[in-house]
Structures are given as C-alpha cells and as structure tokens.
Design an enzyme around this catalytic site. Structure first.
Site, short mmCIF file in Angstrom:
data_model
loop_
_atom_site.label_atom_id
_atom_site.label_comp_id
_atom_site.label_asym_id
_atom_site.label_seq_id
_atom_site.Cartn_x
_atom_site.Cartn_y
_atom_site.Cartn_z
N ILE A 40 48.48 44.63 40.74
CA ILE A 40 47.91 45.98 40.67
C ILE A 40 46.40 45.94 40.47
O ILE A 40 45.75 46.97 40.45
CB ILE A 40 48.55 46.81 39.55
CG1 ILE A 40 48.54 46.03 38.23
CG2 ILE A 40 49.97 47.22 39.93
CD1 ILE A 40 48.98 46.86 37.05
N GLY A 41 45.86 44.77 40.28
CA GLY A 41 44.41 44.68 40.10
C GLY A 41 43.95 43.26 40.30
O GLY A 41 44.71 42.31 40.14
N GLY A 90 37.18 38.88 39.37
CA GLY A 90 36.68 37.53 39.26
C GLY A 90 37.50 36.71 38.27
O GLY A 90 37.58 35.49 38.37
N PHE A 91 38.12 37.39 37.34
CA PHE A 91 38.87 36.69 36.29
C PHE A 91 40.23 36.21 36.76
O PHE A 91 40.82 35.32 36.17
CB PHE A 91 39.09 37.65 35.12
CG PHE A 91 39.83 38.89 35.54
CD1 PHE A 91 41.22 38.91 35.53
CD2 PHE A 91 39.15 40.02 35.98
CE1 PHE A 91 41.90 40.04 35.95
CE2 PHE A 91 39.84 41.13 36.40
CZ PHE A 91 41.20 41.15 36.39
N GLY A 92 40.77 36.84 37.80
CA GLY A 92 42.14 36.56 38.20
C GLY A 92 42.85 37.83 38.60
O GLY A 92 42.22 38.75 39.13
N VAL A 96 45.96 41.02 37.96
CA VAL A 96 46.77 41.80 37.03
C VAL A 96 48.07 42.16 37.73
O VAL A 96 48.05 42.66 38.85
CB VAL A 96 46.04 43.07 36.57
CG1 VAL A 96 46.91 43.84 35.60
CG2 VAL A 96 44.71 42.73 35.94
N ASP A 142 31.06 48.58 28.24
CA ASP A 142 31.33 48.79 29.66
C ASP A 142 32.17 50.06 29.83
O ASP A 142 33.21 50.05 30.46
CB ASP A 142 32.02 47.56 30.25
CG ASP A 142 31.91 47.52 31.78
OD1 ASP A 142 31.14 48.34 32.34
OD2 ASP A 142 32.58 46.70 32.41
#
Ligand SMILES: *[C@@H]1O[C@H](CO)[C@@H](O)[C@H](O)[C@H]1NC(C)=O
Ligand SMILES: *[C@@H]1O[C@H](CO)[C@@H](O)[C@H](O)[C@H]1NC(C)=O
Ligand SMILES: *[C@@H]1O[C@H](CO)[C@@H](O)[C@H](O)[C@H]1NC(C)=O
Ligand SMILES: *[C@@H]1O[C@H](CO)[C@@H](O)[C@H](O)[C@H]1NC(C)=O
Ligand SMILES: *[C@@H]1O[C@H](CO)[C@@H](O)[C@H](O)[C@H]1NC(C)=O
Ligand SMILES: *[C@@H]1O[C@H](CO)[C@@H](O)[C@H](O)[C@H]1NC(C)=O
Ligand SMILES: *[C@@H]1O[C@H](CO)[C@@H](O)[C@H](O)[C@H]1NC(C)=O
Ligand SMILES: *[C@@H]1O[C@H](CO)[C@@H](O)[C@H](O)[C@H]1NC(C)=O
Ligand SMILES: *[C@@H]1O[C@H](CO)[C@@H](O)[C@H](O)[C@H]1NC(C)=O
Ligand SMILES: *[C@@H]1O[C@H](CO)[C@@H](O)[C@H](O)[C@H]1NC(C)=O
Ligand SMILES: *[C@@H]1O[C@H](CO)[C@@H](O)[C@H](O)[C@H]1NC(C)=O
Ligand SMILES: *[C@@H]1O[C@H](CO)[C@@H](O)[C@H](O)[C@H]1NC(C)=O
Length: 825
Positions: A493-494, A497-499, A501, A613
């Site tokens: 679903i998302g 850059g981190f990976g 979801v 953020d």
C-alpha cells in the site's frame, strides 16, 4: 576501511521563500569576551574568542563571575582603539545596533567610571560615554551605504579608562523601515518650520522613547526587530482625559504604502488610548516627553483605527498636535481607505529651547464620531554624520578572519536560496551502519509523497543492540510472514526509499500496516531502535498506533494500525473517483484531531517531540474518518543536542526560519500545520510547480490573498458559500498566525486547536439546518478510549503508557471551558 562521504545539496530557485514572510534577524549576536555561545532574550549570542562569521581587532576578554546573567559574565575590554568588523545583508539599508554594557571591576579598574567613545561608519554614537553602576543597553539605527562592511569602533579616553562591551547585536533591518527621499515637516514649539529631505540617508537614529499607547510593555523577544516598547501612562499629562481602548483581537490589514508589519509589532497597533468623554472641540489628550534641548528628533506617530468597524462617517477627523502650534487633521478612514490598517506619520521635531516633546490628540468638532485615538509613538534623536572616518587603513593588527555564512535572507520578491549541506557519514568496517534516505515517508502511507523530502541523520549510536525494549511488542518473523501473506506484492500500500508498506491481517482479523525496511538500503539500526523506543512510549487517539516490531534476521519491521481511508491529501485533491468531497465541518474535525495529536507530541510527553514533517500525507484517516498523525517515530526529541545536523521535512511545508537558520522548534511544526490548514481550505498542493511561479508555493500565495482580502480566490470551489463567514474568519486568522515568519509570533498548537474548535462551533451553529452534514459533527468530540484501537490480543499485556496519554489530551473540558461563543478571545 573508513571513508567519509560528503553530500552537497544545492537547492536553487526555491521560489517559496518570499520577502514578505521572511524577515528574521539572524546575525550578529555576539557574546563579547567569551568562547562559548549563550542564549539570551530569544537569541543565541556567539562567543567572539574564535568568531566564525565576523572579525574582532583588539581588546581582551574579561570575566565578572558576580553577574547573575550568563551573557554579562564576560566582556571585551579595550585599552586602545579597537573594533568589530561586520557586514550588512545588503546595500543601502539600515542596521540596528544594540550595545550592552554591564560594568564590573577589571584589574582593579572600575569599568563603571571609565569613559570612552563608540562610532560606526562616521557616526559618533557615544561620546565620552560613562556607564555608571547599572547595566545599560544602547540602541541605534544606522544607515549603511553601498559599502556593506561596517565597523563598530571603541576608543577609550586612556589606558586606565578602558572601553568595554558585554554583548553586541547588529542586524540588518527590513529596508523599508525608513523611506528614502521622503519630505518631512520640520516642527518646533513655534510651529511648522519648513521641510526636511532625505533624513534617512544623512542621519543615524537614536531611539529615545518607544511607547505602546494603551498597551503593555513589549520586550525585545516579542518584537522581530528586538525593540523595547513601554506603556504610556507615565507620560500622559492629564490621565482623566484619556481612556484605554478595548484591545483589538482580530487581524490587522497591512496595506502597501502604509506601515509594514515591521514598523511596529502588531500589539502596538492593536492597543490604543482615545479621548475620554465627550468630544468637545477644546478637549485633548497630551503626552509629554523630556528630551535634550536644541536637538532634532524624528517623531513617528503610529495610528490604527481599531474602534471603527465600517467605513462610515468618512468625513470625520481628529487633530494631532505637536506642541501647541502645529496641528494636522487626520481621518484614518480617508488615509488608508479601510479600517484596522496601521499607518504612521513622521515629523522632524526640533526641541530648540524646550526640554520637551509634546504630542496631543483632540477632537475637531463635538459632532464627530471619528474616534480620537493614538496607538504608538517613537521619538528618535537624529544624529548627523560627524565625518569621523573608520580606521580602514590600519587594519593590520589582529588576525583577520571573515567567513561567509548562509544568512537569513531578506530581499525582494524571489530569492535564490542556496543551501550547501556538508554531511560526513562515517562507515563501519564491515557494513554501512546506515545510509541516506531520500524519502522520509517511513510510516504507513497510502500513496507516494508528492514532494521531495530530505532526511539526513548523522549521529552514530555505538550500540546496535536493542536495549530495554518492550518485548511484548515484538513479533516473531514467522508471524509477520503470515500476516503479510509472505510479503505479497498485491498487499503493498506504500513505497518509499525505506522499503515497502504492506497491508496485513492479524489473527484476530485486525488490519495492520507493516512497514519493512529494504535490506541493504534502510535507516540505520540505531535509528530503528530509537524509533521503537519512542513509538512504544506514545499512545494517543490522534496518533497512528504502534502495534509492534520485528528485529529477527536483521529485519527491521514496524507494525502500525491500518488506516482505512488513507491520507488526508487523497480526500482533498488527489481524489479517487468514488470519493465525495469532505464538507467543511468534517475538514475542521480532521484538523482538530491532527492538532490534538501534534499538541500531545509537543507537550504531553516527558521528552517533547517535534514532528518535523507535518503534511497532508502524514495525516491519515481511519474507517470513521478519524484523523491521526503518522510518521512521528523518527521525529527528533526537542532537547536533543545541537551538534546533530539533520534536515527533515518536505518542500512547501518548511518553516522559513528553519530553512534559513536551521533553528528547529515546535513552532516549525506549527508553520507546517498552517500550510496543511491552507491545503484543507483550498484543496490545493502545498507546492505545485505547474502553476505560475508566484502561485506555486501555497503558503506564500495563500497568505498574500488573505492579506488582500481575496481569500475567495483560493478557497476550494466546492466550499464556496458553504462556510459560515465567522468560521472562515477565525480559520483564516489561525492560518495567518501559524504562517508568521518567526516562531515566536506563531501560536502554540494548543492555541491553534482552540482557534479550530472555535471555527467549528461557528460552523455548527449554521449547519444545524443541514442534517446531512451535522451527522458527523460529534465524532471528534467523543472521547475514544485508547485501548479500543489496539488489537485485542494485546489488551492484556502490560503496556508502559503514560497516564496522560490515555485520556484525550487536552481534554475536551480544557478546551471548552474557555470557549464562549460570541465572545472572541
Ligand atoms: C565580585 O564581588 C566581590 C564582593 O562583592 C567584589 O569584591 C569583586 O570585586 C567583584 N568582582 C567583580 C569582577 O566585579
Ligand atoms: C570565574 O570563574 C571561572 C570558572 O568558574 C574561573 O576560571 C575564573 O578564574 C573566574 N574569574 C574570576 C575573575 O574570578
Ligand atoms: C558605583 O558604585 C560604587 C560603590 O558601589 C561607587 O563607589 C561608584 O562611585 C559608583 N560609580 C558611579 C559611576 O556612580
Ligand atoms: C570622543 O568624542 C569626543 C566628542 O566627539 C571627542 O571630543 C573626543 O576627543 C573623543 N575621544 C577620543 C579619545 O577620541
Ligand atoms: C534626496 O535624495 C534623492 C535621491 O536619493 C536625490 O535625488 C535628492 O536630490 C535628495 N534631496 C536632497 C534635498 O538632498
Ligand atoms: C505659537 O506661535 C506663536 C507665534 O506664531 C508664538 O507667539 C507662540 O509662543 C507659539 N506657542 C508656543 C507654545 O510656543
Ligand atoms: C490617573 O492616575 C492616577 C494616579 O496615577 C490613578 O489613580 C488613576 O486611576 C488614573 N486615572 C485614569 C483614568 O487612568
Ligand atoms: C461635555 O463637554 C462640555 C464642555 O467641556 C461639558 O460642559 C459637559 O459637561 C460635558 N458633558 C459630559 C456628559 O461630560
Ligand atoms: C455603515 O456601513 C454599513 C456597511 O458598511 C452600512 O450597512 C450601514 O448602514 C452604515 N451605517 C451608517 C450610519 O452609515
Ligand atoms: C509641553 O508639556 C509640558 C508639560 O505639560 C509643558 O510644561 C510644556 O510647556 C509644554 N511645552 C510646549 C512647548 O508646549
Ligand atoms: C488642550 O485643550 C486645552 C483646553 O482644554 C487647551 O488650552 C490647550 O491649548 C489644548 N492643547 C492643545 C495641544 O491643543
Ligand atoms: C453639530 O450639530 C449641530 C446640531 O446637531 C449642528 O447645528 C452643527 O452645525 C454641527 N456642527 C458641525 C461642525 O457639524
């Protein structure tokens, strides 16, 4: 192998930094005779022993351990002619110079008795100056020509009578503080005596009085230009003749060609005194100020009609007197063609043989309905340039070091901002401890973030163990595999850059969002640990719940509650086809919920958290459209040490003060939240590069339209005619306050919350007629027990949850106890 990686980011042509919302003095604040920095009245004063951004020629440091104030514990003492060399931010402007003198005993010499001169750019600011026994702060405003460099020169009268200074403030003012080329009336007790031209290019100004008529004392930290304003009571001749006006609590309108928001703080214009009783023609109020004889002063009279509500009776006027013989009739409505618009008049007043400057206001005729009022007064001595030349030629003594820093940018409409950020990453021997993230969307987010984000961390935590973690929150990897159907791509679903979801389902049927860091490219282990530690301490009904983590097999996985309806942004403009537009009251409730979440982060924890953020993609909605704030786990604790240089945030939402000064406070979140509020009202991206350049940045464009009363130009067409005007007014005021250029001027999240609740109350009053909208209204007012949001299999576990976080924070009663409709705060 140890290597260092430097990353240079050049951000150019960031058109969102406009001069209007920008002015913050950021240099120079100098802690003289010290090698350490000290915070004082809201600014950080830099030690001058190894000055990074300016240079010092001569003098030596002296200490006074008796002083109770940190900044006055040190001074620089000059036994011969010496100076500081500084630079203005631009040509043909003014610098405000504040010199702090707090005398003590130095090498058996009483500095309270020494005499010295101080000059800047040919202006003799102080001649044979003797401080006496008390701490003295001297304020000057000095015109700077085409040569931007200037020197503050100290000349002692003798070696045994040294000059000294404890602290220096010298910053560039907004250029329009004094208009160049203006012709001013020249007035003496005898009456008008011709005109004077170009005052501002040939004189420096020494403020003698700054008066907030009808108001309170305003200290330096409450005025962007760090001026002191004092009440008028002691200067009024007959206090029965005047009465204090009820302070204005709305927003002032600043119009071009009249006062700017820098000429005086809002609170000067929002308070006033007016003529008491009936306006008989020979009735007047007089203020009298003791001054030097035979001296010229600039008298600036600040006026803002905060009493009249419409432009009626526009023929009415009142008299302003300077001494007795000079009068000027003023009709505020005619001057500015509006009400609540601040403006001022400047006069050159010559005291000749009178030791006073007298200013009076009086009615013109008894029939007048125009209020006779005065809001503020400034009296500044005019100091002619003495022609003393700065010692430019003998600059050989002392070491000369001038580095250029990124300064707070004051300037014209569009500024090209260049930020060079050098970041050194230290790598461990075997594998990188962590890398960089180009995307900070690290919490379940439905859809991509539209804006480029920056997130650089460079603290290296020695331990990569996970200490003292709440093991109840730990998931076996096998469970995660099961929950996500072995990381089924269909459940993604998302992405960032981190990976990725994933949407998952716990055994009890509860939906969760599973965030899995990509192996090899991820946030570092220390950050992961920190994030878990922070997340596991936070529970709040308006923060996305943290359910657990998995750290097996060097995995870094976080599990959060699933937010069915996705991001707020998707419901404003990135709409899916079948989504309905949100009605105004529901938008307000979403904002209220998000504000509660942020308020909790700022104040509800032992260690306050700055989100850093805040944006519409970090506000998520559950199946009931209850809003919760996401992505706070890697937020920085408010009190973390300054050595950590670390930029996080999204374009379009950056606090201008943060960008220019890297000054990060919870007020940076307030700014970003202000941008979200505008997005909610306008259903428009915070930064839309497809639009003409002046409209790209929503914050700047929106504020400009609001100030010009053109808000209908920016409001979501869907909402037009559906918002109660009072609700809109209060909302816009809240937005404007959030988007103030300096953090100090912005409200706290609690005040924002209050404003939004108030706006909602007004909307609900009218919405009663429309049952379809009313049905959702009470959702945010219910206190939802926090544990309802946790999966049932965690209910029995022992959570370490802060008491205050369990209840809604702040409680409804806290907010509503102050809220009385029809009675603005
Ligand atoms: C500090 O106070 C003591 C006693 O009051 C006095 O003797 C001494 O001179 C003071 N020191 C300075 C630096 O003023
Ligand atoms: C002031 O205190 C500092 C440290 O507390 C000490 O090093 C210094 O000698 C003291 N100076 C004087 C003048 O007493
Ligand atoms: C300052 O106070 C001392 C005594 O505390 C006194 O001797 C000295 O004359 C005073 N200096 C001035 C300039 O008033
Ligand atoms: C200080 O200024 C006064 C007046 O401008 C002047 O007469 C005097 O000579 C100056 N003192 C020194 C040491 O320059
Ligand atoms: C005032 O300044 C303007 C430009 O700065 C100049 O043209 C004008 O001659 C000046 N007037 C006087 C009286 O100095
Ligand atoms: C006002 O002006 C008149 C002359 O025009 C003069 O006689 C009178 O003294 C002036 N008033 C004051 C207060 O100086
Ligand atoms: C005028 O001043 C006196 C004494 O300072 C004070 O008692 C009184 O209340 C004041 N009156 C007004 C109307 O402010
Ligand atoms: C209004 O002013 C006149 C003249 O000063 C005075 O005679 C009258 O009493 C005043 N009326 C009131 C209500 O104060
Ligand atoms: C004042 O102005 C308002 C609108 O601006 C108008 O409705 C009202 O009639 C006016 N009142 C008077 C006394 O002129
Ligand atoms: C100014 O006001 C003071 C106090 O009321 C008075 O003594 C003085 O005469 C006035 N001066 C002028 C020139 O009006
Ligand atoms: C103020 O009013 C008094 C009479 O009430 C009058 O004598 C005086 O000249 C007036 N002062 C000014 C500055 O107009
Ligand atoms: C004031 O009002 C009275 C009666 O209401 C009128 O006769 C007089 O002309 C008015 N004066 C002015 C200056 O308008």
């Amino acid at each position: 192998m140890e290597s260092t990686l430097f990353i240079i980011i050049l951000l150019s042509a960031l058109s969102f930094v406009s001069s209007q919302s920008q002015y913050v003095p950021n240099r120079y604040f100098i802690n003289c005779g010290s090698n350490s920095d000290t915070d004082f009245t809201g600014k950080t004063f830099t030690g001058d022993e190894n000055p990074p951004t300016f240079s010092v020629f001569g003098g030596r440091k002296a200490e006074n351990n008796n002083s109770t104030s940190e900044i006055y514990k040190t001074a620089r003492v000059f036994t011969q002619k010496s100076w500081y060399e500084l630079e203005a931010d631009s040509d043909n402007t003014f610098v405000m110079v504040n010199l702090h003198f707090s005398p003590f005993s130095y090498n058996k010499i009483e500095l309270s008795t020494s005499k010295f001169n101080v000059s800047v750019s040919g202006f003799s600011l102080l001649s044979n100056f003797n401080v006496g026994n008390s701490t003295v702060i001297k304020n000057f405003i000095i015109p700077i020509g085409t040569k931007r460099k200037f020197r503050i020169v100290f000349t002692p009268s003798s070696g045994s009578s040294p000059a000294f200074v404890n602290a220096i403030e010298a910053f560039t003012t907004p250029p329009q503080l004094f208009k160049r080329g203006d012709t001013l009336n020249h007035i003496s007790p005898l009456g008008r005596d011709g005109e004077m031209n170009n005052i501002s290019s040939s004189y420096a100004f020494i403020p003698v009085y700054r008066i907030n008529v009808g108001g309170d004392r305003i200290d330096v930290d409450r005025d962007v230009l760090r001026r002191n304003w004092i009440p008028d009571d002691e200067f009024i001749v007959n206090n029965e003749s005047a009465k204090t006006v009820k302070p204005f609590d709305g927003a002032l309108t600043y119009k071009e060609d009249f006062a700017t928001r820098y000429d005086a703080p809002d609170s000067v214009y929002k308070t006033a005194k007016q003529l008491n009783g009936n306006s008989s023609a020979n009735n007047n109020v007089t203020w009298t100020f003791g001054v030097k004889k035979n001296t010229m002063f600039l008298v600036r009279v600040h006026i803002c009609d905060i009493i009249t509500t419409g432009l009626n009776n526009s023929d009415d006027e009142f008299n302003l007197f300077i001494y007795r013989n000079y009068s000027l009739v003023i009709n505020p409505g005619e001057v500015v063609q509006a009400v609540q618009v601040p403006f001022y008049f400047d006069f050159v007043v010559d005291s000749v043989e009178s030791g006073f400057v007298n200013v009076s206001i009086g009615a013109v005729s008894s029939n007048n309905t125009q209020p006779v009022l005065l809001n503020g007064l400034e009296i500044m001595e005019l100091l002619r340039n003495s022609g003393v030349v700065d010692p430019w030629n003998n600059g050989k003594s002392g070491s000369k070091k001038v580095y250029v820093v990124v300064g707070c940018v004051v300037g014209s409409v569009v500024i090209v901002l260049l930020i060079g950020v050098f970041i050194g990453f230290k790598y461990r021997k075997a594998k990188p401890a962590f890398g960089t993230k180009t995307e900070s969307n690290t919490v379940p987010s439905h859809g991509q973030s539209s804006y480029m984000s920056m997130n650089f961390d460079f603290t290296v935590n020695e331990s990569s163990q996970i200490p003292n973690l709440n093991l109840n929150l730990r998931f076996p990897f096998a469970d995660i595999v099961q929950v996500t159907n072995n990381f089924d791509e269909k459940l993604v679903i998302g992405k960032g850059g981190f990976g990725k979801v994933y949407r998952g389902t716990l055994r009890d049927g509860k939906s969760v969002a599973v965030k899995r860091a990509e192996t090899g490219h991820s946030q570092g282990r220390p950050e992961f640990v920190k994030e878990i530690m922070v997340l596991s301490k936070i529970q709040h009904q308006h923060l996305v719940s943290f359910i657990g983590y998995c750290d097996e097999n060097s995995e870094m996985i976080l599990v959060f509650e699933y937010m069915e309806k996705g991001t707020l942004q998707e419901h404003l403009y990135d709409m899916k086809k079948d989504d309905e537009k949100l009605p105004w009251s529901q938008r307000l409730e979403i904002c209220i919920s998000a504000a509660q979440g942020l308020h909790y982060l700022h104040t509800g924890l032992n260690e306050p958290i700055i989100h850093r953020d805040v944006k519409s993609t970090n506000i998520l909605l559950n199946e009931n459209y209850t809003a919760k704030v996401a992505d706070f786990g890697i937020s920085r604790l408010d009190n973390s040490d300054e050595g950590e240089m670390d930029i996080k945030g999204s374009f379009g939402y950056f606090d201008p003060e943060y960008i220019t000064c890297l000054k990060l406070t919870h007020k940076s979140d307030v700014y970003s939240f202000g941008v979200v509020l505008l997005e909610v009202l306008c259903a428009r991206k915070a930064l839309d590069t497809k639009l003409p350049s002046e409209e790209q940045n929503l914050a700047d464009w929106g504020i400009k339209q609001i100030k010009n009363g053109m808000e209908e130009k920016i409001i979501d067409p869907y909402l037009v005619d559906k918002i109660n005007p009072n609700s809109l007014r209060i909302y816009l005021e809240t937005v404007e306050k959030c988007l103030k250029s300096t953090g100090d001027e912005r409200p706290s999240m609690y005040d924002v919350l209050w404003g939004l609740e108030y706006a909602l109350k007004h909307q609900q009053k009218v919405v009663g007629k429309e049952p379809c909208e009313d049905s959702t209204v009470t959702a945010s007012l219910q206190s939802i027990p926090i544990f309802d949001h946790l999966p049932s299999n965690y209910e029995d576990n022992e959570y370490e949850v802060n008491d205050s976080s369990v209840s809604s924070f702040p409680s409804e009663s806290q907010v509503f106890s102050q809220l009385k409709i029809n009675e603005p705060r």
